[in-house]
Design an enzyme around this catalytic site. Sequence first.
Site, mmCIF file in Angstrom:
data_model
loop_
_atom_site.group_PDB
_atom_site.id
_atom_site.type_symbol
_atom_site.label_atom_id
_atom_site.label_comp_id
_atom_site.label_asym_id
_atom_site.label_seq_id
_atom_site.Cartn_x
_atom_site.Cartn_y
_atom_site.Cartn_z
ATOM 1 N N PRO A 77 30.378 38.810 20.412
ATOM 2 C CA PRO A 77 29.525 38.593 19.261
ATOM 3 C C PRO A 77 31.009 38.616 18.003
ATOM 4 C CG PRO A 77 30.209 40.522 20.209
ATOM 5 C CD PRO A 77 30.449 39.660 21.216
ATOM 6 N N SER A 106 25.775 39.170 17.202
ATOM 7 C CA SER A 106 26.051 39.857 16.076
ATOM 8 C C SER A 106 24.646 41.005 15.275
ATOM 9 C CB SER A 106 27.527 39.686 15.565
ATOM 10 O OG SER A 106 27.829 40.630 14.291
ATOM 11 N N GLN A 128 25.460 42.409 19.929
ATOM 12 C CA GLN A 128 25.711 43.704 19.639
ATOM 13 C C GLN A 128 25.092 44.317 18.441
ATOM 14 O OE1 GLN A 128 27.983 42.563 17.128
ATOM 15 N NE2 GLN A 128 29.052 45.006 17.124
ATOM 16 N N TYR A 130 26.489 47.664 15.743
ATOM 17 C CA TYR A 130 27.396 48.630 15.435
ATOM 18 C C TYR A 130 26.251 50.142 14.948
ATOM 19 C CZ TYR A 130 31.702 45.486 14.746
ATOM 20 O OH TYR A 130 32.345 44.750 14.493
ATOM 21 N N THR A 156 29.727 47.952 20.490
ATOM 22 C CA THR A 156 31.309 47.310 19.872
ATOM 23 C C THR A 156 31.848 48.958 19.174
ATOM 24 O OG1 THR A 156 30.847 45.923 19.466
ATOM 25 C CG2 THR A 156 32.882 46.472 18.425
ATOM 26 N N LYS A 226 32.187 47.117 24.522
ATOM 27 C CA LYS A 226 32.613 46.651 24.134
ATOM 28 C C LYS A 226 33.949 47.575 23.100
ATOM 29 C CE LYS A 226 33.509 41.991 21.798
ATOM 30 N NZ LYS A 226 33.911 42.852 20.515
ATOM 31 N N HIS A 250 39.455 43.344 19.494
ATOM 32 C CA HIS A 250 38.736 42.555 18.833
ATOM 33 C C HIS A 250 39.088 41.270 18.243
ATOM 34 C CE1 HIS A 250 34.903 43.938 16.638
ATOM 35 N NE2 HIS A 250 35.876 43.163 15.175
ATOM 36 N N ARG A 253 42.456 41.897 15.747
ATOM 37 C CA ARG A 253 41.580 41.985 14.758
ATOM 38 C C ARG A 253 41.832 43.786 13.990
ATOM 39 N NH1 ARG A 253 39.095 37.663 11.830
ATOM 40 N NH2 ARG A 253 37.380 38.450 11.162
ATOM 41 N N GLY A 283 41.651 35.623 23.303
ATOM 42 C CA GLY A 283 42.450 34.737 23.426
ATOM 43 C C GLY A 283 42.895 33.457 24.267
ATOM 44 N N ILE A 284 41.186 33.915 24.633
ATOM 45 C CA ILE A 284 40.606 32.743 25.766
ATOM 46 C C ILE A 284 41.095 31.057 25.372
ATOM 47 C CG2 ILE A 284 38.701 31.446 27.363
ATOM 48 C CD1 ILE A 284 40.255 34.075 28.562
ATOM 49 N N ARG A 285 41.606 30.955 25.585
ATOM 50 C CA ARG A 285 41.827 28.894 24.854
ATOM 51 C C ARG A 285 41.577 27.900 26.133
ATOM 52 N NH1 ARG A 285 40.775 32.747 22.025
ATOM 53 N NH2 ARG A 285 41.768 32.666 20.865
#
Length: 358
Positions: A77, A106, A128, A130, A156, A226, A250, A253, A283-285
């Site tokens: 999200p 989100s 997702q 909040y 989250t 999450k 996150h 962040r 960080g999955i790239r």
Amino acid sequence: MTLVCLSDFEAYAKKHLPKPIWDYFAAGADECYTRDDNLMAYKRIYLRPRVLRDMSTIDPRTTILGSEIDFPVGIAPTGFHGLACPDGEQSTARAAEAMNTCYIASTYSTFSVEEIVAAAPTGLRWFQLYLHRNRRFSEQLVQRVNALGFQALVLTVDVPYAGKRRNDIRNNYQFLKSIQVKNFKGAFEDEDQTEYGLPPGSIDPSINWNDITWLQSLTQLPIIIKGILTKEDAELAVRHGVQGIIVSNHGGRQLDGVLPTIATLGEVTTAVQGKIEVYLDGGIRTGNDVLKALALGAKCVFIGRPTMWGLAYKGKEGLQELLKILKDEFCLSMALTDACNSLTWFDALVTDIWTHPI
Ligand code: FNR
């Protein structure tokens, strides 16, 4: 132009997006150590390929909460896709549907949940959440997504307050000026509004474990937490009867200085002992990153910033292209490690230098 890897999409997005929007997508908290370590940590984990296992067919499919997806990478999200392309989350939903994977929409979407479903009615979608101070609003949102066929709620839990993102402050949050969050339309009319239809500080910082029980009383939907990073919280999550955990910081962040997610995944999966599903983002790239996360116990991973890069490149088509690249890379990683199609072999495939110094 041929884009061959996710970094190419990142370079394109950086070049073409207005600076305050690029800065908002790229932001990490404080000094951005955790944001950057999320990526670097994969490069310190090494693969242990097996050989001679007949790699003529490769099958990357898996299931999450019982739904089959074509490969173990979903969309994390992220807010405000309308900043990346005009059709915003409608493009995201269509790309995920076309690739048969999961899209977690989100709370802070530029399009409403109704519009997202209309764009891709058959896609696998989770929502997702909040929790807002205005609980009546959160309750109504849960009822809306329930009725719309979302198949899980992702709560989250790492944002009692937003992290300090320096460039957003320097830019005076200019990216917010053009945004409307349609899920909130009409919800806060009697309160003090910011530009995007939300009263300031509206996320509820009092969120705690009792709220899981409260949510369970509102809906039969599976609940996934999450933002868990420790065995203690993983055990509490199991005890509270949730169906899944997303190991997440996150994208670096929120709290700077926490471990990269791939480094804390093992602690969480060990604590959970297979009782519920564990996923990961951060960080999955590359396809190799996906394989390493699966080898360390994740059932599926999710991408955050790369979603924005795909949308910024060519909307739905751009995101679909990006997902296809990640899928192809993952298949090749499976083939070259001789992981074939049996995900149960994955756990033997990594050497983790935290436990095996070189
Ligand atoms: C996020 N993230 C996020 N998470 C969430 O639960 N709700 C949200 O609305 C958002 N919004 C958001 C906006 C932007 C621009 C970013 C980059 C991230 C966090 C996101 O779900 C995920 O945890 C990280 O983005 C994963 O890290 P990578 O893939 O970006 O490295």
